[in-house]
Design a protein around this motif. Structure first.
Motif, short mmCIF file in Angstrom:
data_model
loop_
_atom_site.label_atom_id
_atom_site.label_comp_id
_atom_site.label_asym_id
_atom_site.label_seq_id
_atom_site.Cartn_x
_atom_site.Cartn_y
_atom_site.Cartn_z
N GLU A 45 0.83 -1.20 0.00
CA GLU A 45 0.00 0.00 0.00
C GLU A 45 0.86 1.26 0.00
O GLU A 45 0.36 2.35 -0.16
N LEU A 68 -14.01 9.91 7.86
CA LEU A 68 -13.36 9.97 6.55
C LEU A 68 -12.87 11.38 6.27
O LEU A 68 -11.78 11.58 5.73
N GLU A 86 -10.91 6.54 2.01
CA GLU A 86 -11.79 5.36 2.04
C GLU A 86 -10.97 4.07 2.04
O GLU A 86 -11.25 3.14 2.79
N ARG A 87 -9.95 4.02 1.20
CA ARG A 87 -9.10 2.83 1.14
C ARG A 87 -8.32 2.67 2.43
O ARG A 87 -8.16 1.56 2.95
N ILE A 89 -9.22 3.63 5.43
CA ILE A 89 -10.10 3.15 6.50
C ILE A 89 -10.36 1.66 6.34
O ILE A 89 -10.46 0.93 7.33
N GLU A 90 -10.43 1.17 5.11
CA GLU A 90 -10.59 -0.27 4.88
C GLU A 90 -9.39 -1.03 5.44
O GLU A 90 -9.54 -2.07 6.08
N ILE A 91 -8.19 -0.51 5.19
CA ILE A 91 -6.97 -1.15 5.69
C ILE A 91 -6.96 -1.12 7.22
O ILE A 91 -6.63 -2.12 7.86
N GLU A 93 -9.53 -0.96 9.26
CA GLU A 93 -10.53 -1.90 9.77
C GLU A 93 -10.03 -3.34 9.66
O GLU A 93 -10.17 -4.13 10.60
N THR A 94 -9.45 -3.68 8.53
CA THR A 94 -8.94 -5.03 8.32
C THR A 94 -7.82 -5.36 9.30
O THR A 94 -7.70 -6.49 9.76
N ARG A 100 -15.58 0.44 13.87
CA ARG A 100 -16.64 1.29 13.33
C ARG A 100 -17.66 1.60 14.41
O ARG A 100 -18.21 0.72 15.05
N ASN A 103 -21.75 4.73 10.41
CA ASN A 103 -21.34 4.78 9.00
C ASN A 103 -20.29 5.84 8.73
O ASN A 103 -19.63 5.80 7.70
N TRP A 106 -15.26 6.14 13.37
CA TRP A 106 -14.51 4.97 13.84
C TRP A 106 -13.75 5.34 15.10
O TRP A 106 -13.28 6.47 15.23
#
Length: 110
Positions: A45, A68, A86-87, A89-91, A93-94, A100, A103, A106
């Protein structure tokens, strides 16, 4: 009655009590995940753990949450254009670095 430790704020006291009440198994699991995460410099990344820590520290709102919008603003301030908020926050969370709340919000878990 003896004082073992004193705290300058209620949030420090809350954190200390929370840590004291967490079972060793969970502490070990979280420590393991954090160590694993820190070893990985997110090369796929393009982020290091230092980059992420800088972004999160700037993005945190007074209640220690992020949005965000706050992530995006911190990435702009740091001139980081490697990916979208957005990407990221996905990382996060993973990687179990954030949880979260809604919506749009976080909690940072580190």
């Amino acid at each position: 009655l003896t004082t073992i430790k004193s705290f300058s704020s209620s949030s420090e006291l809350r954190d200390a009590v929370s840590k004291a009440n967490v079972p060793d198994e969970i502490i070990n699991e979280l420590s393991s995940r954090l160590a694993s995460y820190e070893k990985s410099e997110r090369s796929n990344e393009g982020f290091t753990s230092d980059d992420i820590n800088k972004i999160l520290s700037l993005a945190k709102l007074p209640d220690d949450s992020i949005t965000l919008s706050s992530l995006n603003e911190s990435m702009i301030k740091l001139n980081i254009k490697k990916m979208s908020a957005e990407r990221l926050i996905e990382i996060l969370e993973t990687s179990s670095m954030v949880l979260r709340n809604s919506n749009t919000s976080w909690s940072v878990l580190q």
